[in-house]
Write an enzyme that holds these catalytic residues in place. Sequence first.
Site, short mmCIF file in Angstrom:
data_model
loop_
_atom_site.label_atom_id
_atom_site.label_comp_id
_atom_site.label_asym_id
_atom_site.label_seq_id
_atom_site.Cartn_x
_atom_site.Cartn_y
_atom_site.Cartn_z
N LYS A 1 0.83 -1.21 0.00
CA LYS A 1 0.00 0.00 0.00
C LYS A 1 0.87 1.26 0.00
O LYS A 1 0.63 2.19 -0.77
CB LYS A 1 -0.89 0.01 1.25
CG LYS A 1 -1.58 1.34 1.49
CD LYS A 1 -2.46 1.34 2.73
CE LYS A 1 -1.75 1.63 4.02
NZ LYS A 1 -1.49 3.05 4.31
N ASN A 2 1.89 1.28 0.88
CA ASN A 2 2.64 2.52 1.06
C ASN A 2 3.66 2.80 -0.04
O ASN A 2 4.34 3.82 -0.02
CB ASN A 2 3.30 2.55 2.44
CG ASN A 2 2.26 2.77 3.54
OD1 ASN A 2 1.10 3.12 3.24
ND2 ASN A 2 2.65 2.58 4.78
N CYS B 1 -4.74 13.10 13.06
CA CYS B 1 -5.44 11.84 12.80
C CYS B 1 -5.29 10.97 14.03
O CYS B 1 -4.68 11.37 15.01
CB CYS B 1 -4.90 11.16 11.56
SG CYS B 1 -3.34 10.37 11.81
N ARG C 1 0.82 14.62 13.52
CA ARG C 1 1.35 14.43 12.16
C ARG C 1 1.41 15.72 11.33
O ARG C 1 0.64 15.90 10.37
CB ARG C 1 0.55 13.35 11.44
CG ARG C 1 0.62 12.02 12.16
CD ARG C 1 -0.08 10.91 11.44
NE ARG C 1 0.68 10.42 10.30
CZ ARG C 1 0.20 9.55 9.43
NH1 ARG C 1 -1.02 9.11 9.54
NH2 ARG C 1 0.94 9.12 8.44
N ASP D 1 5.18 20.26 8.28
CA ASP D 1 6.16 21.34 8.20
C ASP D 1 7.40 20.95 7.40
O ASP D 1 7.96 21.76 6.65
CB ASP D 1 6.55 21.81 9.61
CG ASP D 1 7.07 20.67 10.49
OD1 ASP D 1 6.49 19.56 10.42
OD2 ASP D 1 8.04 20.87 11.23
N ASP E 1 4.62 0.61 12.03
CA ASP E 1 3.41 0.00 11.46
C ASP E 1 3.23 -1.46 11.87
O ASP E 1 2.24 -2.09 11.49
CB ASP E 1 3.43 0.11 9.92
CG ASP E 1 3.23 1.54 9.45
OD1 ASP E 1 2.83 2.39 10.26
OD2 ASP E 1 3.49 1.81 8.26
N ARG F 1 -8.79 -0.57 4.36
CA ARG F 1 -7.88 0.45 3.82
C ARG F 1 -6.52 -0.15 3.50
O ARG F 1 -5.83 0.33 2.60
CB ARG F 1 -7.67 1.57 4.85
CG ARG F 1 -8.91 2.39 5.10
CD ARG F 1 -8.60 3.57 5.96
NE ARG F 1 -7.73 4.51 5.23
CZ ARG F 1 -7.46 5.73 5.63
NH1 ARG F 1 -7.95 6.18 6.76
NH2 ARG F 1 -6.69 6.52 4.92
C1 EPZ Z 1 4.42 7.01 6.38
O1 EPZ Z 1 3.68 8.09 6.93
C2 EPZ Z 1 3.46 5.85 6.24
N1 EPZ Z 1 2.37 6.22 5.33
C3 EPZ Z 1 2.92 5.46 7.60
O2 EPZ Z 1 2.10 4.32 7.45
C4 EPZ Z 1 4.09 5.10 8.53
O3 EPZ Z 1 3.61 4.84 9.82
C5 EPZ Z 1 5.09 6.26 8.57
O4 EPZ Z 1 5.50 6.63 7.24
C6 EPZ Z 1 6.34 5.93 9.37
O5 EPZ Z 1 6.97 4.81 8.82
C7 EPZ Z 1 2.51 6.03 4.01
O6 EPZ Z 1 3.56 5.63 3.52
C8 EPZ Z 1 1.34 6.32 3.15
P1 EPZ Z 1 6.61 10.27 8.45
P2 EPZ Z 1 4.29 9.57 6.92
O7 EPZ Z 1 6.58 11.56 7.73
O8 EPZ Z 1 5.11 9.74 5.71
C9 EPZ Z 1 7.02 13.56 11.91
C10 EPZ Z 1 0.14 3.00 7.78
O9 EPZ Z 1 -0.45 2.48 8.77
N2 EPZ Z 1 6.87 14.59 10.89
O10 EPZ Z 1 7.73 9.36 8.21
O11 EPZ Z 1 3.17 10.49 7.17
C11 EPZ Z 1 5.75 12.75 12.12
O12 EPZ Z 1 4.83 13.42 12.96
C12 EPZ Z 1 0.73 4.39 7.87
O13 EPZ Z 1 0.25 2.44 6.68
C13 EPZ Z 1 7.03 15.92 11.22
O14 EPZ Z 1 7.29 16.26 12.39
O15 EPZ Z 1 5.23 9.50 8.22
C14 EPZ Z 1 6.30 11.48 12.73
O16 EPZ Z 1 6.55 11.68 14.10
C15 EPZ Z 1 0.33 5.17 9.06
N3 EPZ Z 1 6.87 16.88 10.26
C16 EPZ Z 1 7.63 11.31 12.01
O17 EPZ Z 1 7.96 12.61 11.49
C17 EPZ Z 1 6.58 16.55 8.97
O18 EPZ Z 1 6.45 17.46 8.13
C18 EPZ Z 1 7.63 10.30 10.86
O19 EPZ Z 1 6.52 10.57 10.01
C19 EPZ Z 1 6.43 15.19 8.61
C20 EPZ Z 1 6.58 14.22 9.61
#
Ligand code: EPZ
Length: 429
Positions: free
Chosen positions: A22-23, A126, A131, A134, A316, A408
Amino acid sequence: MDRIRIVGGRRLNGTIPISGAKNATLPLMIASLLTEDTLILDNVPHLADVGLLQRILGNHGVDVMVAGKRPGDDPNSGRTLHISARTIVDTTAPYELVSKMRASFWVVAPLVARMGEARVSMPGGCAIGTRPVDLLIMALAQLGADIEIEGGYVMARARNGLRGGEIVFPKVTVGGTHTALMAAALARGTTVIENAAREPEIGDVADCLNKMGARISGAGTSRIVIEGVPGLHGARHSVLPDRIETGTYAMAVAMTGGDVVLQNARPELLQAALDVLGQTGATVTPTNRGIHIARNGAGLAPVDVTTAPFPGFPTDLQAQLMALMTRAEGTSHITEAIFENRFMHVQELARLGARIRLNGDTATIEGVPRLKGAPVMATDLRASVSLVIAALAAEGETTVNRVYHLDRGFERLEEKLGGCGAAIERISD
Ligand code: EPZ
């Protein structure tokens, strides 16, 4: 609303085919916005999130054609999508759509790179935490986009195109890295991404972009270099196997005992999780068909695990591991280091008799000799599937409500588990 009914206590034996990830599928579909030509994606899983993204892309003018199966085609091989963003009719992604799926925010990158402008709703919080976006915005600004935030929308403009730059992520972000890759592919000059996410899905998207004519090197490491090109063309790409689906079924087998081949799974995509499963007492053997997982007789050993970006233990799979540890012979500790609030499953696992204490970002799980079935529900997809894992080992009947969360991210879940002997059925009202 559909529910899943499970009667626990059966061992799992047989073969489970692993679907496309999916991802990886979601950013690959979004990457289609970068070219006027058709992008063909094979091994696409049949998931609610894929359908939703199809609608979101449709709003920008993208045509998605799902190829039909032919006689003799492998029923487990996933679908083929022909995606054509020949004409982009709208560069706005509205709140009503983006709020349904966070990853759709990533359209901001290809839209501004190709069209010089994008207006995309901020996704908001969410169920698993605040999330923010920035870092995604910072990455676009580093490539020369003018950013304004107005009325809950991010407006990104680069009338004369984006230009290469240096992007140093202070924190590993998957979405930030996808966004930077897509934007930099069409920027003038060279972009360097430091502290890039190393998740396999990043490598898969970079491979596809390279097939489309991009010049990306270093994907899969923390330093990615992109030489921008003036345009991209069509390509054909097969989505890599889903490592989270793989790990989920591996944990289900460790939970119930039994012997299962996870067909098409690739061990190198989830080595940290397989190592943890080995510590719990499961036997994990890579084979030329996929991964063989078995547990016979012996009890489960407790483990201490902290989630981390790839190649660490994935957030995940945190909920699924916690479900498994509810039956361990001893006390486990699981620390969630990626998301601040990804513990919704704790209360629901407790309804099945689990003993879990939360202290900040760490859960202490005291293994119990038995779980007992109950009605449960969860508000995110990995939490929901952790309840399925617990239910498979619980005495009596469990009903998992709000199945749309499972739909999903897990394709034909009840069929895959049922095929290995689980007593599981979908009940539609
Ligand atoms: C991806 O989300 C995945 N989604 C998530 O899978 C997964 O849990 C996550 O990566 C971590 O591996 C998809 O690939 C569609 P991140 P993403 O940006 O990209 C912080 C599932 O169940 N952050 O790596 O949104 C954030 O809050 C899902 O399939 C900022 O602070 O995750 C988190 O603490 C849920 N500022 C950390 O970074 C930003 O601008 C990592 O988030 C962006 C992120």
